[in-house]
Design an enzyme around this catalytic site. Sequence first.
Site, mmCIF file in Angstrom:
data_model
loop_
_atom_site.group_PDB
_atom_site.id
_atom_site.type_symbol
_atom_site.label_atom_id
_atom_site.label_comp_id
_atom_site.label_asym_id
_atom_site.label_seq_id
_atom_site.Cartn_x
_atom_site.Cartn_y
_atom_site.Cartn_z
ATOM 1 C CE LYS A 123 -4.375 0.732 -0.055
ATOM 2 N NZ LYS A 123 -5.560 -0.377 -0.156
ATOM 3 C CG ASP A 166 -7.371 2.819 -0.964
ATOM 4 O OD1 ASP A 166 -7.527 1.563 -0.961
ATOM 5 O OD2 ASP A 166 -7.428 3.459 -0.117
HETATM 6 N N1 GLU Z 1 -7.329 0.091 -3.127
HETATM 7 C C1 GLU Z 1 -7.823 -1.267 -3.618
HETATM 8 C C2 GLU Z 1 -7.837 -2.273 -2.555
HETATM 9 O O1 GLU Z 1 -8.026 -1.731 -1.253
HETATM 10 C C3 GLU Z 1 -7.435 -1.767 -5.135
HETATM 11 C C4 GLU Z 1 -5.900 -2.144 -4.895
HETATM 12 C C5 GLU Z 1 -5.564 -2.797 -6.484
HETATM 13 O O2 GLU Z 1 -6.377 -2.770 -7.218
HETATM 14 O O3 GLU Z 1 -4.325 -2.910 -6.539
HETATM 15 O O4 GLU Z 1 -8.014 -3.386 -2.516
#
Ligand code: GLU
Length: 447
Positions: A124, A164
């Site tokens: 993240k 996100d």
């Molecule tokens: N931010 C999204 C999540 O919490 C998607 C992450 C992504 O597609 O890599 O899963």
Amino acid sequence: MKTKDIMARLQAKYPGENEYLQAVQEVLESIEEIYNQHPEFENAKIVERMVEPDRIFTFRVTWVDDRGEVQTNLGYRVQFNSAIGPYKGGLRFHRAVTPSMLKFLGFEQTFKNALTTLPMGGAKGGSDFDPKGKSDGEIMRFCQAFMYELWQCIGPDQDIPAGDVGVGGREIGYMYGMYKKLAREYNTGVLTGKGATWGGSILRPEATGFGALYFTQQLLHKHGQDIAGKRIAISGFGNVAWGACKKAVELGAKVVAISGPDGVCEIPDGITAEMIDYMPVMRLSNRDKVQDMADKFPGQAKFTAGKKAWSVKCDIALPCAFQNELSEADAKELKANGTWCCCEVSNMGCQPEAIHYFQHNGVYFAPGKAVNAGGVATSGLEMTQNAEHISWSGKEVDEKLHFIMESIHAQCVKYGTQPDGSVDYVKGANIAGFMKVATAMLEQGIV
Ligand code: GLU
């Protein structure tokens, strides 16, 4: 391993990292029993290794605002775990972003990605940049400055960021433009959530919301119910809430509330297609106000300042906004108003006391890492398409997403079924994700 001892050590080591400690505690409590049946996990110190990120990059991001003033933010990328695949997870732009928040999200992502059936590790990233009130030009300059630092940490087989909170298609576009210039190659596999004409997967924008509704439908079917005709309250009005509204209406449900940081919009006759189309317009305005919906559709949507979506009478609650957005008091209010199901779509959207209340008061509950995994799963499908230099139709992606959500639900049932026949979806999701990651770590030795 004893959850209590490990938590005491982590609390002493990371005082004040509350979101991270909360996320770890939930997982450890769920897996403690099964972990202790496997001495090989204990010998390899799997838990001690799993709760720490592999590495964290921190960098300064400097950009110039519309008034010509120099602005400084902090940027981060937390590469959490790469046991089952390259690091994968979104970028969050929000004023409250801290290392603790990104560590909790990276930790969650590791288990979530394991549930998707696809080979993706957990990561993240993001920044304390606040998109609220920023012009399109400011967003672009910030994204470019952010990527100027990030680009050397990422790659299609190394680490693949996506969106996100605060990062959608527009931001991914600006970041990809800068990446391409720096790397001097058209390497679409380095980011997901791209535009459909330049390597993005059709349906990626809808995927988190669609997947959440597929999961909710499976949970309801398992309990002899169907989503058609049910009243649903949704928090937020961003990308995830938008996809959830779209699919809820398609499946015959009535969305009776959406909300924002400023309050709630009650929609007694259910959200319409025009209102759903207006949600992305509200997001792109960067005003962060759900009141705009009531102003645009007077008579259909009624705005109340300072209230949450959980104050509106509904059968099903779908938190789609931010961590810890649903408290124990909210859970009690929902139950008192007749709510009997809560599927968490935001990451860690419910506070631990709210989950406990739901689970002990006859409200079906499923956690974000299972319910919202359709987003990252469709990112995984985007990576496959990029690697093959092909593009699947919306129908093909939707079928694959449906299959993946079914498999995630089945994993929760497999690992979460209790002696009385009920399903503990929190335990199920945590154990299923843990077993996959732990086994891979074991097989790869002490690294
Ligand atoms: N931010 C999204 C999540 O919490 C998607 C992450 C992504 O597609 O890599 O899963």
